[in-house]
Design an enzyme around this catalytic site. Sequence first.
Site, PDB file in Angstrom:
ATOM      1  N   GLY A  17      23.471  58.941   5.826  1.00  0.00           N
ATOM      2  CA  GLY A  17      24.434  56.924   5.757  1.00  0.00           C
ATOM      3  C   GLY A  17      25.356  57.892   6.308  1.00  0.00           C
ATOM      4  CB  SER A  18      26.678  59.611   9.555  1.00  0.00           C
ATOM      5  OG  SER A  18      25.567  59.221  10.327  1.00  0.00           O
ATOM      6  CG  ASN A  19      24.601  55.295  11.745  1.00  0.00           C
ATOM      7  OD1 ASN A  19      25.642  54.685  12.754  1.00  0.00           O
ATOM      8  ND2 ASN A  19      23.977  55.530  11.976  1.00  0.00           N
ATOM      9  NE  ARG A  70       4.215  47.202   5.506  1.00  0.00           N
ATOM     10  CZ  ARG A  70       5.190  48.162   6.485  1.00  0.00           C
ATOM     11  NH1 ARG A  70       6.803  48.529   5.677  1.00  0.00           N
ATOM     12  NH2 ARG A  70       4.988  49.605   6.617  1.00  0.00           N
ATOM     13  CG  MET A  95      13.655  56.243   7.921  1.00  0.00           C
ATOM     14  SD  MET A  95      14.281  55.696   9.335  1.00  0.00           S
ATOM     15  CE  MET A  95      13.481  56.740  10.131  1.00  0.00           C
ATOM     16  NE  ARG A  96       8.263  51.702   3.013  1.00  0.00           N
ATOM     17  CZ  ARG A  96       7.130  51.928   3.234  1.00  0.00           C
ATOM     18  NH1 ARG A  96       7.204  53.143   3.333  1.00  0.00           N
ATOM     19  NH2 ARG A  96       6.114  51.438   2.790  1.00  0.00           N
ATOM     20  CG  LEU A  98      12.654  45.750   6.391  1.00  0.00           C
ATOM     21  CD1 LEU A  98      13.650  45.468   6.513  1.00  0.00           C
ATOM     22  CD2 LEU A  98      12.711  45.735   4.814  1.00  0.00           C
ATOM     23  CG  ASN A 112      17.598  48.981  13.133  1.00  0.00           C
ATOM     24  OD1 ASN A 112      18.092  48.935  12.324  1.00  0.00           O
ATOM     25  ND2 ASN A 112      16.858  48.872  14.173  1.00  0.00           N
ATOM     26  CG  HIS A 114      16.281  52.075  18.480  1.00  0.00           C
ATOM     27  ND1 HIS A 114      14.932  52.123  17.121  1.00  0.00           N
ATOM     28  CD2 HIS A 114      15.200  52.915  18.991  1.00  0.00           C
ATOM     29  CE1 HIS A 114      13.883  53.466  17.496  1.00  0.00           C
ATOM     30  NE2 HIS A 114      14.477  53.208  18.641  1.00  0.00           N
ATOM     31  CB  SER A 141      20.160  49.398  21.279  1.00  0.00           C
ATOM     32  OG  SER A 141      19.315  50.141  22.230  1.00  0.00           O
ATOM     33  CD  GLU A 148       8.302  42.046  19.768  1.00  0.00           C
ATOM     34  OE1 GLU A 148       8.411  42.641  20.712  1.00  0.00           O
ATOM     35  OE2 GLU A 148       9.684  41.515  20.092  1.00  0.00           O
ATOM     36  CG  ASP A 150      12.824  49.397  16.205  1.00  0.00           C
ATOM     37  OD1 ASP A 150      12.917  49.023  15.360  1.00  0.00           O
ATOM     38  OD2 ASP A 150      12.342  50.628  16.073  1.00  0.00           O
TER      39      ASP A 150
HETATM   40  C1  GRF Z   1      20.325  57.379  12.828  1.00  0.00           C
HETATM   41  O1  GRF Z   1      19.947  57.896  13.916  1.00  0.00           O
HETATM   42  C2  GRF Z   1      19.595  55.667  13.388  1.00  0.00           C
HETATM   43  O2  GRF Z   1      19.703  55.342  14.522  1.00  0.00           O
HETATM   44  C3  GRF Z   1      18.238  56.005  13.011  1.00  0.00           C
HETATM   45  O3  GRF Z   1      17.841  56.575  11.415  1.00  0.00           O
HETATM   46  C4  GRF Z   1      19.188  57.542  11.763  1.00  0.00           C
HETATM   47  C5  GRF Z   1      20.446  57.118  10.960  1.00  0.00           C
HETATM   48  O4  GRF Z   1      21.224  58.619  10.104  1.00  0.00           O
HETATM   49  N1  GRF Z   1      17.704  54.463  12.580  1.00  0.00           N
HETATM   50  P1  GRF Z   1      22.465  57.650   9.381  1.00  0.00           P
HETATM   51  O5  GRF Z   1      21.865  58.217   8.246  1.00  0.00           O
HETATM   52  O6  GRF Z   1      23.160  56.442   9.458  1.00  0.00           O
HETATM   53  O7  GRF Z   1      22.644  59.225   9.379  1.00  0.00           O
END
Ligand code: GRF
Length: 226
Positions: A17-19, A70, A95-96, A98, A112, A114, A141, A148, A150
């Site tokens: 969850g750093s983002n 799913r 990481m699923r 959708l 998203n 990526h 990105s 589709e 990514d």
């Molecule tokens: C990031 O590299 C993001 O681009 C990818 O998964 C990673 C998630 O990192 N989709 P965080 O959980 O936000 O630290």
Amino acid sequence: MTNSNPVPIVVLISGSGSNLQAIIDAVVRHEINGKIAAVISNRADAYGLKRAQAADIPTEVIDHLHYENRLAFDKEMLKRVSRYDAGLVLLAGFMRILSEEFVTPLQGRIFNIHPSLLPKFRGLHTHQRALEAGDKQHGCSVHFVTKELDGGPVILQARVPVLPSDTPDALAARVLKKEHIIYPLCVRWFCEQRLQMINDKVVMDGQPLPTPLRLEALDDSLALLG
Ligand code: GRF
């Protein structure tokens, strides 16, 4: 910053969850006219849940393993996300994959992040793959999510150099720093009603983008950053 009501945002995570943290911080700094209404994880042990709790954001865990398939999982996810009346849904290390059933009702208001310069390296292990390809540049990105994987239209990218000494982890860390810049920026623009997806194209300030924006070029365009 507009004076309209803050946009309710739901963030979906699976891990660190750093983002998410970068977006929480930007909201706290009033850079984003939004309010994170909830953080939903498919994993109970995701560290990002702790980050959300520390910021007093409601959390939910919806464990995909408890669903038959799913579609059943995605239906439940959509139901829960809809409860928050989300104006924007953010996949942040979720990481699923959708399904269309989840994505279509949210089309135009789901992003998203990526870790590659899309359309290169969709899917997993992007840093390893960039190294194996001998690429001199790599990056990340932010894109609108479509059915589709990514594959939705890209809003903004940031580039980093690939160094001869790089390991996948070293490269990932360099890319992640850029992710923490570009994701909050796109969220900010969306919440200022500057970004739309129309006919599978990104529209910024009413103009379709011919190519994704590049972070490196924004310094020259204060209007975009403003
Ligand atoms: C990031 O590299 C993001 O681009 C990818 O998964 C990673 C998630 O990192 N989709 P965080 O959980 O936000 O630290």
